[in-house]
Design a protein around this motif. Structure first.
Motif, mmCIF file in Angstrom:
data_model
loop_
_atom_site.group_PDB
_atom_site.id
_atom_site.type_symbol
_atom_site.label_atom_id
_atom_site.label_comp_id
_atom_site.label_asym_id
_atom_site.label_seq_id
_atom_site.Cartn_x
_atom_site.Cartn_y
_atom_site.Cartn_z
ATOM 1 N N LYS A 92 0.835 -1.207 0.000
ATOM 2 C CA LYS A 92 0.000 0.000 0.000
ATOM 3 C C LYS A 92 0.866 1.252 0.000
ATOM 4 N N LYS A 93 1.923 1.243 0.818
ATOM 5 C CA LYS A 93 2.841 2.388 0.838
ATOM 6 C C LYS A 93 3.496 2.573 -0.526
ATOM 7 N N THR A 94 3.847 1.479 -1.160
ATOM 8 C CA THR A 94 4.470 1.547 -2.481
ATOM 9 C C THR A 94 3.482 2.083 -3.507
ATOM 10 N N ILE A 95 2.271 1.571 -3.493
ATOM 11 C CA ILE A 95 1.236 2.030 -4.428
ATOM 12 C C ILE A 95 1.004 3.526 -4.276
ATOM 13 N N ASP A 96 0.985 3.997 -3.043
ATOM 14 C CA ASP A 96 0.725 5.413 -2.773
ATOM 15 C C ASP A 96 1.907 6.316 -3.120
ATOM 16 N N THR A 97 3.104 5.745 -3.222
ATOM 17 C CA THR A 97 4.318 6.543 -3.395
ATOM 18 C C THR A 97 4.920 6.462 -4.794
ATOM 19 N N VAL A 98 4.849 5.304 -5.412
ATOM 20 C CA VAL A 98 5.552 5.052 -6.672
ATOM 21 C C VAL A 98 5.017 5.934 -7.802
ATOM 22 N N HIS A 99 5.941 6.362 -8.659
ATOM 23 C CA HIS A 99 5.577 7.169 -9.824
ATOM 24 C C HIS A 99 5.325 6.262 -11.019
ATOM 25 N N PHE A 100 4.550 6.749 -11.950
ATOM 26 C CA PHE A 100 4.332 6.003 -13.187
ATOM 27 C C PHE A 100 5.536 6.174 -14.097
ATOM 28 N N ALA A 101 5.834 5.132 -14.833
ATOM 29 C CA ALA A 101 6.928 5.204 -15.801
ATOM 30 C C ALA A 101 6.573 6.242 -16.859
ATOM 31 N N PRO A 102 7.582 6.945 -17.365
ATOM 32 C CA PRO A 102 7.286 7.943 -18.401
ATOM 33 C C PRO A 102 6.697 7.277 -19.643
ATOM 34 N N PRO A 103 5.780 7.959 -20.306
ATOM 35 C CA PRO A 103 5.103 7.369 -21.472
ATOM 36 C C PRO A 103 6.072 6.856 -22.534
ATOM 37 N N GLU A 104 7.173 7.556 -22.740
ATOM 38 C CA GLU A 104 8.114 7.116 -23.779
ATOM 39 C C GLU A 104 8.773 5.786 -23.419
ATOM 40 N N ALA A 105 8.790 5.438 -22.144
ATOM 41 C CA ALA A 105 9.389 4.162 -21.724
ATOM 42 C C ALA A 105 8.447 2.988 -21.956
ATOM 43 N N THR A 106 7.159 3.263 -22.072
ATOM 44 C CA THR A 106 6.183 2.180 -22.190
ATOM 45 C C THR A 106 5.666 1.969 -23.606
#
Length: 117
Positions: free
Chosen positions: A26-40
């Motif tokens: 839960k802490k990770t879900i609340d903290t982690v950033h999304f990968a930049p669109p160009e990476a995906t």
């Protein structure tokens, strides 16, 4: 890259069976950033996170504990035969995704060590 959906499904599955791991997720879900669109582009669908950030937030040991906890849930579900085949398939997919992340951790730890020798 690691899927947001895997984080969320794992959290839901572990919150009753293993509250400590669920809290870490839960802490990770609340903290982690999304990968930049160009990476995906072209390689992944859905919301993704960089492996490095997920591992930095959770820690390698916690990733291993998640693999073990999911495996234990699967072992008990198969023994009791209390989950429909679709749920077993989803659980198997979660275990595989976490195991791939654990392998990624090992590969990067090995490559970092060899870079210094």
């Amino acid at each position: 890259m690691f899927s947001r959906q895997v984080l969320e499904l794992t959290f839901r599955l572990l919150r009753n069976n293993n509250p400590q791991l669920a809290f870490a997720l839960k802490k990770t879900i609340d903290t982690v950033h999304f990968a930049p669109p160009e990476a995906t582009i072209g390689s992944h669908t859905g919301e993704m996170h960089l492996n490095t950030e997920v591992v930095n937030l959770l820690g390698a040991e916690t990733v291993g504990k998640i693999v073990a906890a999911l495996t234990d849930i699967g072992k008990h579900a198969v023994a009791k035969k209390d989950l429909p085949p679709q749920h077993i398939k989803i659980l198997r997919g979660l275990i595989e995704d976490w195991a791939v992340l654990a392998e990624w951790i090992l590969q990067h730890a090995t490559s970092e060590k060899s870079a210094f020798h």
